[in-house]
Design a protein around this motif. Structure first.
Motif, PDB file in Angstrom:
ATOM      1  N   ILE A 106      47.721  34.902  37.526  1.00 52.70           N
ATOM      2  CA  ILE A 106      48.346  36.221  37.475  1.00 52.70           C
ATOM      3  C   ILE A 106      49.763  36.191  38.011  1.00 52.70           C
ATOM      4  N   LEU A 109      52.349  35.753  35.369  1.00 56.30           N
ATOM      5  CA  LEU A 109      52.325  36.542  34.137  1.00 56.30           C
ATOM      6  C   LEU A 109      53.679  37.090  33.718  1.00 56.30           C
ATOM      7  N   ASP A 110      54.382  37.776  34.602  1.00 59.63           N
ATOM      8  CA  ASP A 110      55.683  38.307  34.196  1.00 59.63           C
ATOM      9  C   ASP A 110      56.826  37.528  34.811  1.00 59.63           C
ATOM     10  N   TYR A 139      53.804  42.026  23.064  1.00 60.75           N
ATOM     11  CA  TYR A 139      53.967  43.339  23.711  1.00 60.75           C
ATOM     12  C   TYR A 139      54.982  44.177  22.951  1.00 60.75           C
ATOM     13  N   ASN A 146      49.741  46.429  25.461  1.00 56.95           N
ATOM     14  CA  ASN A 146      49.889  46.851  26.853  1.00 56.95           C
ATOM     15  C   ASN A 146      48.648  47.595  27.331  1.00 56.95           C
ATOM     16  N   ILE A 147      48.081  48.377  26.453  1.00 55.66           N
ATOM     17  CA  ILE A 147      46.874  49.132  26.812  1.00 55.66           C
ATOM     18  C   ILE A 147      45.700  48.179  26.986  1.00 55.66           C
ATOM     19  N   ARG A 150      46.259  46.294  30.115  1.00 53.84           N
ATOM     20  CA  ARG A 150      46.078  47.196  31.254  1.00 53.84           C
ATOM     21  C   ARG A 150      44.596  47.374  31.557  1.00 53.84           C
ATOM     22  N   LYS A 151      43.803  47.596  30.524  1.00 56.70           N
ATOM     23  CA  LYS A 151      42.363  47.806  30.743  1.00 56.70           C
ATOM     24  C   LYS A 151      41.673  46.526  31.191  1.00 56.70           C
ATOM     25  N   LEU A 153      43.071  44.197  32.901  1.00 58.08           N
ATOM     26  CA  LEU A 153      43.430  43.990  34.306  1.00 58.08           C
ATOM     27  C   LEU A 153      42.626  44.900  35.221  1.00 58.08           C
ATOM     28  N   GLN A 154      42.389  46.107  34.772  1.00 55.87           N
ATOM     29  CA  GLN A 154      41.562  47.020  35.564  1.00 55.87           C
ATOM     30  C   GLN A 154      40.197  46.398  35.816  1.00 55.87           C
ATOM     31  N   TYR A 156      39.397  43.202  35.605  1.00 53.94           N
ATOM     32  CA  TYR A 156      39.501  41.993  36.414  1.00 53.94           C
ATOM     33  C   TYR A 156      39.820  42.314  37.858  1.00 53.94           C
ATOM     34  N   TYR A 157      40.550  43.381  38.061  1.00 51.09           N
ATOM     35  CA  TYR A 157      40.818  43.804  39.428  1.00 51.09           C
ATOM     36  C   TYR A 157      39.511  44.155  40.124  1.00 51.09           C
ATOM     37  N   ALA A 160      37.854  41.039  41.165  1.00 48.92           N
ATOM     38  CA  ALA A 160      38.496  40.433  42.334  1.00 48.92           C
ATOM     39  C   ALA A 160      38.085  41.168  43.608  1.00 48.92           C
TER      40      ALA A 160
ATOM     41  N   ILE B 106      39.821  51.784  41.251  1.00 55.20           N
ATOM     42  CA  ILE B 106      40.134  51.205  39.950  1.00 55.20           C
ATOM     43  C   ILE B 106      38.962  51.415  38.974  1.00 55.20           C
ATOM     44  N   ASP B 110      39.481  54.394  33.935  1.00 55.22           N
ATOM     45  CA  ASP B 110      39.309  54.816  32.549  1.00 55.22           C
ATOM     46  C   ASP B 110      37.922  55.407  32.318  1.00 55.22           C
ATOM     47  N   ASN B 146      52.251  52.692  30.091  1.00 52.73           N
ATOM     48  CA  ASN B 146      51.282  51.592  29.957  1.00 52.73           C
ATOM     49  C   ASN B 146      51.847  50.282  30.503  1.00 52.73           C
ATOM     50  N   ARG B 150      50.482  48.436  33.666  1.00 50.45           N
ATOM     51  CA  ARG B 150      50.056  47.048  33.464  1.00 50.45           C
ATOM     52  C   ARG B 150      50.663  46.147  34.528  1.00 50.45           C
ATOM     53  N   LEU B 153      49.214  46.811  37.932  1.00 50.18           N
ATOM     54  CA  LEU B 153      47.881  46.222  38.071  1.00 50.18           C
ATOM     55  C   LEU B 153      47.960  44.716  38.258  1.00 50.18           C
ATOM     56  N   GLN B 154      48.885  44.077  37.560  1.00 47.17           N
ATOM     57  CA  GLN B 154      49.070  42.640  37.759  1.00 47.17           C
ATOM     58  C   GLN B 154      49.356  42.351  39.217  1.00 47.17           C
ATOM     59  N   TYR B 157      46.312  43.079  41.293  1.00 46.25           N
ATOM     60  CA  TYR B 157      45.297  42.056  41.069  1.00 46.25           C
ATOM     61  C   TYR B 157      45.608  40.824  41.918  1.00 46.25           C
ATOM     62  N   ALA B 160      44.536  41.463  45.357  1.00 45.91           N
ATOM     63  CA  ALA B 160      43.077  41.378  45.499  1.00 45.91           C
ATOM     64  C   ALA B 160      42.630  39.926  45.571  1.00 45.91           C
ATOM     65  N   GLU B 161      43.297  39.084  44.769  1.00 39.22           N
ATOM     66  CA  GLU B 161      43.001  37.657  44.812  1.00 39.22           C
ATOM     67  C   GLU B 161      43.271  37.092  46.206  1.00 39.22           C
TER      68      GLU B 161
END
Lengths: 216, 216
Positions: A106, A109-110, A139, A146-147, A150-151, A153-154, A156-157, A160, B106, B110, B146, B150, B153-154, B157, B160-161
DNA sequence: GAGTCATGTTGATAATTATCAAATAATTCT
DNA sequence: AGAATTATTTGATAATTATCAACATGACTC
């Protein structure tokens, strides 16, 4: 053998991660998983098909090593992978993931940061790899991704958080009991040394905890 | 006192979370944080200003209780909040968060699932609350949200790790040392009982670990 | 198919940490 | 300010778990 100067394709893949060279790999399991989070458009599917790389990794080989950069997000089609960090001379397994889930670093990622953790195959694996470069492109082309992410990651969060919780249970037998409930599928599949490490106890302690649990 | 049948505004807020009634609360700190993840459009900013609710919570009061539903995402303008789960007769603190960060359940984001964890103010807090309903609306009106969420959340996350990692360090003094390095700001601020619980040790053990650490 | 290596079990002992109890120190409340 | 909580420290003891060592078992290799 490639001549000096030959450019290797997919050059950012770790050496242990071998592209199969398939032109049109089966990505149906990936699409089912993604779609479960959020519907994906045809354009995105086409893009993924075109850019994803089918790979294999042998048991015990590394998919990522501490201090290196992760350039891909992987979908596990088949097999099992663990994440771990070295603490002194022992491993701390922070997660164990099996088929139909995604793995990546993670922190990469960006903003590209070197990974603090290692990723290692614990079974022979079939992976689908998408490079971060392609993901960034995706993206832009298909914003609904992105959605999806995002979901994802939610979800996976939440996982974690559960890992953070289980590790804070003070007694070894509670941790194992919780693991039994939540990860039943892993118990007769993953070597106990990894489970022990995941549960923050020695292999010997796990062995005794299991014995006591089975007797009662 | 409201007459029978009177409808309370913002009725989904927990009773301990009190709206201040401000018409135009200062949300600059929130915008700075969001913008740091990804630029937000004027339209989104306008929407947030219009729908966000400024609230206060007194120290020790609950922002969310196990088994109930979380209907808001909160930004902590001021104060500190912890998340914890009851295990037998003791608490397991899974995170501690201070001003300029977001907190929510979290698992509720959704699909609305009842929360497994409690959220409690550990200082008097000023919060900004955005309802999930409004957030869903915002995703539709301003799709760049979004991307913001995203990336957010990254980042979360990753946190959390780290929490899952620290809890797996086998020795109490290592866990404390790591905490000192990564959460220096919390040490002279948060009661030790919460830190002990976060580090998976008793208050007494933490006290002794601290003494040893300070002597050397 | 013997040998090697990785995995898992068991026992004895030492180290670590929890528990219980009591005493201080700090903070909050009225 | 003084009382009442709440937070933190310290000590003695018990419980839990790690460590070390030896052994058993199964899998994989040559």
């Amino acid at each position: 053998m490639p001549a000096k100067g030959t450019i290797r394709k997919n050059t950012l893949l770790p050496v242990a991660v071998k592209p199969t060279g398939e032109r049109d790999p089966d990505i149906s399991s990936l699409l089912i998983v993604l779609d479960h989070f959020h519907p994906i458009g045809r354009e995105a599917i086409r893009f993924i098909k075109q850019h994803i790389i089918a790979c294999t990794v042998r048991k015990k080989k590394f998919i990522l090593k501490t201090g290196t950069f992760c350039h891909y997000i992987y979908f596990i089609k088949k097999g099992a992978v663990r994440g771990f960090i070295k603490e002194g001379n022992k491993d701390i397994t922070t997660w164990i993931t099996v088929e139909n889930e995604m793995v990546t670093s993670i922190s990469s990622l960006d903003i590209q940061l070197p990974s603090i953790e290692n990723m290692q195959a614990i079974e022979d694996c079939e992976l689908l790899a998408l490079s971060y470069t392609d993901l960034q492109e995706l993206y832009l082309r298909s914003p609904e991704i992105n959605i999806v992410v995002r979901k994802l990651l939610q979800s996976y969060y939440g996982d974690a958080e559960k890992r953070a919780f289980i590790a804070r249970l003070t007694k070894a037998d509670h941790r194992y009991q919780y693991f039994q409930e939540k990860h039943a599928g892993l118990i007769n599949r993953v070597p106990l040394k990894y489970i022990a490490s995941f549960l923050g106890m020695t292999l010997e302690t796990l062995s005794r905890v299991r014995k006591k649990a089975s007797q009662h």
